[in-house]
Scaffold this motif. Structure first.
Motif, PDB file in Angstrom:
ATOM      1  N   LEU A 186       4.401 -32.862  27.609  1.00 54.23           N
ATOM      2  CA  LEU A 186       4.167 -31.429  27.508  1.00 54.23           C
ATOM      3  C   LEU A 186       3.961 -30.738  28.851  1.00 54.23           C
ATOM      4  N   HIS A 217      -0.454 -25.983  25.137  1.00 50.20           N
ATOM      5  CA  HIS A 217      -0.931 -26.822  24.044  1.00 50.20           C
ATOM      6  C   HIS A 217      -2.359 -27.304  24.260  1.00 50.20           C
ATOM      7  N   SER A 254       9.764 -29.366  19.551  1.00 47.28           N
ATOM      8  CA  SER A 254       8.314 -29.268  19.522  1.00 47.28           C
ATOM      9  C   SER A 254       7.692 -30.652  19.612  1.00 47.28           C
ATOM     10  N   ARG A 278      -1.121 -25.004  19.514  1.00 45.07           N
ATOM     11  CA  ARG A 278      -0.292 -24.311  20.513  1.00 45.07           C
ATOM     12  C   ARG A 278      -0.723 -22.859  20.546  1.00 45.07           C
TER      13      ARG A 278
END
Length: 403
Positions: A76, A336, A14, A401
């Motif tokens: 990301l 995200h 994460s 998220r």
């Protein structure tokens, strides 16, 4: 220099894990908790790390450094992913998105924003810019129309600016404006006022804060100055070469919109991989008064631009709740949101707590708050970073998220 981009995070790792283990500048991340939410404090991009891509060098009030969106885009998203900013302002997030090979998506209620962003996500060649500058009908003779602006400009300079402005407005009205014209308009908007010979004006306030004509006249008197003749064409040419000194980009520009952050119907459901944004901080900045001169040149009625202003924190939180609802709609499951805020009112209001409250009950799960603590202080107490007596110097990013 920018740090090398890390590998994109795998589904097993994460963003919070990455931030916890971050030691990019030698110091470990300090983790504190508030109401069960982890606050992750470190120097993630340093105040010494100012140099970004040359395309970012456009002045605008209350904009963050390109290293901020770059941190999240590189971790990301992958090539071809969509990165969104519903408060795109000068376009730091869309420009960094284009530079990193992703698809920029953004909106702003001020039409000025799209004018200064779109030409920089799909840039023309320098030779095209030079040829177009030479084709503008500079020789057309008209009396000065906006005499109140003589506080800023020499009569000859103002006459040339008005010719270019009228030429651009006519192109826009007729539907013949292309990317080269849009680039010239973008650069001209950025050169309207400043404190050096690189601007069209006499010495005035920084380019992101245009003073009124009345205040400029007083400044001229106090400094015993008068507007000099400026070479409009060469100023635009020089700034164009500077902006493109690190190369151009060729990203799609058809996902940049003029709309409210809480209602961007052009963006389809569940299509955005990442949002990196920063909303207006209560009533700290007056975008309308700061940008009145730019709006004049662009043919925008600044008084009709409905920029959000909230004096009460409760009203601001409700506004953010609506924005987060729209972000929940457009974000892919597993996507995200990095929502940057700062301390305001001499540090007495930490807006991140109100973002967290606004997200309650939505599909956006709050993962934590990332506090970019730079070298102005080494205190680990993120509840009262004491550098911020007169501004918003620390970045606080609420990370979310979509479930």
């Amino acid at each position: 220099m920018n740090l090398p981009a890390p590998n994109i995070l795998s589904s097993q790792c994460s963003i919070i894990d990455e931030i916890r283990s971050f030691r990019g500048f030698g110091s470990p991340t300090v983790v504190e908790y508030g109401q069960g939410i982890p606050y992750l404090v470190n120097e993630y991009w340093t105040s010494k790390q100012r140099q970004g891509h040359s395309l970012h060098e456009i002045s605008y009030r209350a904009c963050f450094k390109p290293q901020l969106p770059g941190f999240f885009i590189s971790r990301l998203t992958g090539p071809g992913d969509i990165v969104h900013d519903p408060f795109m302002g000068r376009g730091t997030t869309p420009i960094e998105t284009a530079i990193q090979g992703r698809i920029p998506c953004g909106s702003d209620i001020n039409p000025l924003s799209k004018m200064i962003v779109a030409p920089r996500v799909r840039t023309p060649a320098l030779q095209e810019i030079r040829e177009r500058l030479d084709s503008i009908p500079w020789q057309d003779q008209h009396p000065v129309e906006h005499e109140e602006l003589l506080a800023f400009y020499h009569p000859d300079t103002l006459a040339r600016l008005e010719r270019m402005r009228n030429w651009l407005l006519e192109k826009e009205r007729s539907g013949t404006m292309d990317g080269v014209d849009a680039w010239i308009r973008m650069v001209a908007i950025n050169r309207l006022s400043g404190h050096s010979s690189g601007f069209f004006s006499v010495y005035t306030m920084p380019p992101n804060m245009a003073v009124s004509a009345e205040r400029q006249a007083k400044l001229n008197s106090r400094r015993n100055q008068s507007p000099p003749v400026r070479n409009v064409t060469e100023i635009i040419w020089k700034k164009s070469r500077s902006l493109l000194s690190n190369g151009g980009v060729s990203a799609p520009e058809d996902m940049l919109y003029t709309s409210h952050a809480w209602h961007v119907p052009q963006v389809q459901d569940c299509t955005v991989d990442l949002t990196v944004t920063s909303p207006p901080f209560l009533d700290v900045v007056s975008y309308e008064s700061d940008n009145w001169l730019r709006c004049w040149f662009a043919g925008i009625d600044a008084s009709r631009v409905a920029i959000a202003k909230h004096r009460k924190v409760e009203d601001w939180q409700e506004f953010i709740r609506k924005v987060l609802g729209e972000l929940a709609r457009v974000t892919k499951p597993g996507g995200h949101v990095a929502f940057e805020v700062g301390e305001v009112r001499k540090g007495s209001v930490g807006l991140e707590s109100h973002v967290i409250a606004a997200a309650a009950g939505s599909p956006l799960e709050v993962l934590g708050v990332m506090v970019n603590q730079q070298d102005f202080t080494k205190t680990s107490n993120c509840w009262g970073i004491d550098n911020n007596r007169r501004g918003t110097n620390s970045n606080r990013i609420v990370l979310m998220r979509k479930s």
